[in-house]
Scaffold this motif. Structure first.
Motif, mmCIF file in Angstrom:
data_model
loop_
_atom_site.group_PDB
_atom_site.id
_atom_site.type_symbol
_atom_site.label_atom_id
_atom_site.label_comp_id
_atom_site.label_asym_id
_atom_site.label_seq_id
_atom_site.Cartn_x
_atom_site.Cartn_y
_atom_site.Cartn_z
ATOM 1 N N GLY A 33 0.821 -1.201 0.000
ATOM 2 C CA GLY A 33 0.000 0.000 0.000
ATOM 3 C C GLY A 33 0.858 1.255 0.000
ATOM 4 O O GLY A 33 2.062 1.227 -0.239
ATOM 5 N N ARG A 34 0.223 2.366 0.311
ATOM 6 C CA ARG A 34 0.931 3.634 0.397
ATOM 7 C C ARG A 34 1.827 3.640 1.629
ATOM 8 O O ARG A 34 1.564 2.975 2.615
ATOM 9 C CB ARG A 34 -0.051 4.782 0.488
ATOM 10 C CG ARG A 34 -0.868 4.972 -0.762
ATOM 11 C CD ARG A 34 -1.803 6.151 -0.579
ATOM 12 N NE ARG A 34 -2.548 6.368 -1.781
ATOM 13 C CZ ARG A 34 -2.296 7.364 -2.628
ATOM 14 N NH1 ARG A 34 -1.337 8.214 -2.377
ATOM 15 N NH2 ARG A 34 -3.014 7.508 -3.713
ATOM 16 N N ASP A 59 9.773 9.978 0.756
ATOM 17 C CA ASP A 59 8.975 9.167 -0.160
ATOM 18 C C ASP A 59 9.455 7.722 -0.120
ATOM 19 O O ASP A 59 10.661 7.469 -0.026
ATOM 20 C CB ASP A 59 9.083 9.724 -1.582
ATOM 21 C CG ASP A 59 8.108 9.064 -2.547
ATOM 22 O OD1 ASP A 59 7.028 8.637 -2.100
ATOM 23 O OD2 ASP A 59 8.429 8.980 -3.740
ATOM 24 N N LEU A 60 8.501 6.793 -0.201
ATOM 25 C CA LEU A 60 8.809 5.367 -0.263
ATOM 26 C C LEU A 60 7.834 4.726 -1.229
ATOM 27 O O LEU A 60 6.621 4.890 -1.097
ATOM 28 C CB LEU A 60 8.681 4.722 1.122
ATOM 29 C CG LEU A 60 8.764 3.192 1.166
ATOM 30 C CD1 LEU A 60 10.122 2.704 0.687
ATOM 31 C CD2 LEU A 60 8.477 2.688 2.559
ATOM 32 N N LYS A 61 8.365 3.997 -2.208
ATOM 33 C CA LYS A 61 7.532 3.294 -3.171
ATOM 34 C C LYS A 61 8.075 1.888 -3.348
ATOM 35 O O LYS A 61 9.276 1.690 -3.424
ATOM 36 C CB LYS A 61 7.532 4.011 -4.511
ATOM 37 C CG LYS A 61 6.851 5.347 -4.467
ATOM 38 C CD LYS A 61 6.541 5.822 -5.857
ATOM 39 C CE LYS A 61 6.036 7.180 -5.846
ATOM 40 N NZ LYS A 61 5.076 7.829 -5.761
ATOM 41 N N ARG A 72 12.110 1.804 -3.519
ATOM 42 C CA ARG A 72 12.724 3.085 -3.875
ATOM 43 C C ARG A 72 12.347 4.118 -2.823
ATOM 44 O O ARG A 72 11.174 4.336 -2.542
ATOM 45 C CB ARG A 72 12.251 3.537 -5.246
ATOM 46 C CG ARG A 72 12.912 4.808 -5.730
ATOM 47 C CD ARG A 72 12.592 5.104 -7.180
ATOM 48 N NE ARG A 72 11.198 5.005 -7.522
ATOM 49 C CZ ARG A 72 10.350 6.035 -7.502
ATOM 50 N NH1 ARG A 72 10.754 7.224 -7.146
ATOM 51 N NH2 ARG A 72 9.096 5.860 -7.852
ATOM 52 N N ALA A 73 13.359 4.741 -2.232
ATOM 53 C CA ALA A 73 13.136 5.750 -1.189
ATOM 54 C C ALA A 73 13.865 7.033 -1.563
ATOM 55 O O ALA A 73 14.945 7.000 -2.152
ATOM 56 C CB ALA A 73 13.632 5.245 0.156
ATOM 57 N N THR A 74 13.251 8.158 -1.196
ATOM 58 C CA THR A 74 13.836 9.474 -1.432
ATOM 59 C C THR A 74 14.007 10.175 -0.098
ATOM 60 O O THR A 74 13.098 10.165 0.732
ATOM 61 C CB THR A 74 12.932 10.310 -2.361
ATOM 62 O OG1 THR A 74 12.725 9.590 -3.573
ATOM 63 C CG2 THR A 74 13.559 11.660 -2.678
ATOM 64 N N THR A 148 6.805 3.393 6.289
ATOM 65 C CA THR A 148 6.499 1.969 6.197
ATOM 66 C C THR A 148 5.415 1.737 5.160
ATOM 67 O O THR A 148 4.439 2.461 5.105
ATOM 68 C CB THR A 148 6.026 1.425 7.561
ATOM 69 O OG1 THR A 148 7.047 1.646 8.519
ATOM 70 C CG2 THR A 148 5.709 -0.050 7.490
ATOM 71 N N SER A 149 5.623 0.694 4.356
ATOM 72 C CA SER A 149 4.607 0.264 3.399
ATOM 73 C C SER A 149 4.262 -1.173 3.727
ATOM 74 O O SER A 149 5.142 -2.024 3.835
ATOM 75 C CB SER A 149 5.143 0.389 1.975
ATOM 76 O OG SER A 149 4.153 0.028 1.052
#
Length: 151
Positions: A33-34, A59-61, A72-74, A148-149
């Protein structure tokens, strides 16, 4: 004339049924999820990696791909010039949470602060389907926060 019309109607019926797959757990795009904000976990007293933790994770995707996923993290840093960013992982805990530390080296000389966009840096890591089988959540932590996702 009847056969092409019948084939077209059958095709429309099959395609309209695909809407249920979009929200299904079978769809790999719904695996994670987000990202949500969490408190960073306590760190070991003396980490083996000499790099510093990123100041803030913004950001975390988790992006599915054939054979696994890309994490992928920013991060947003206090100034420009940070380098050699990497997501350093540990083993998944008993609860299935895989934690990454966002580590990087600071600039060697004094650098400008400039705009927030110019102070962002992105790091990524690949996880295979086998590794993802043991994982229920992925956390990327920095010095001030963590994202956390969950599945």
């Amino acid at each position: 004339m009847k056969k092409p019309l019948l084939a077209a109607l059958t095709l429309v019926m099959f395609v309209s049924a695909c809407g249920a797959i979009r929200t299904s757990r079978l769809n790999p795009f719904n695996w994670f999820g987000r990202a949500e904000a969490t408190a960073p976990a306590p760190l070991a007293a003396k980490p083996s990696d000499p790099r510093l933790l990123a100041a803030q994770i913004i950001d975390l995707k988790i992006e599915p791909m054939p054979g696994g996923a890309i994490v992928r993290a920013t991060a947003l840093l206090p100034n420009q010039g940070w380098w050699e960013a990497e997501l350093v992982s540990g083993d998944p805990g008993p609860d299935g949470v895989l934690t990454y530390d966002f580590r990087l080296f600071p600039p060697l000389t004094q650098t400008a602060v400039s705009t927030p966009r110019s102070r962002q840096i992105t790091a990524a890591a690949y996880l295979s389907d086998i590794q993802l089988g043991k994982v229920s959540a992925i956390t990327v932590q920095g010095q001030g926060n963590a994202l956390t996702s969950r599945r």
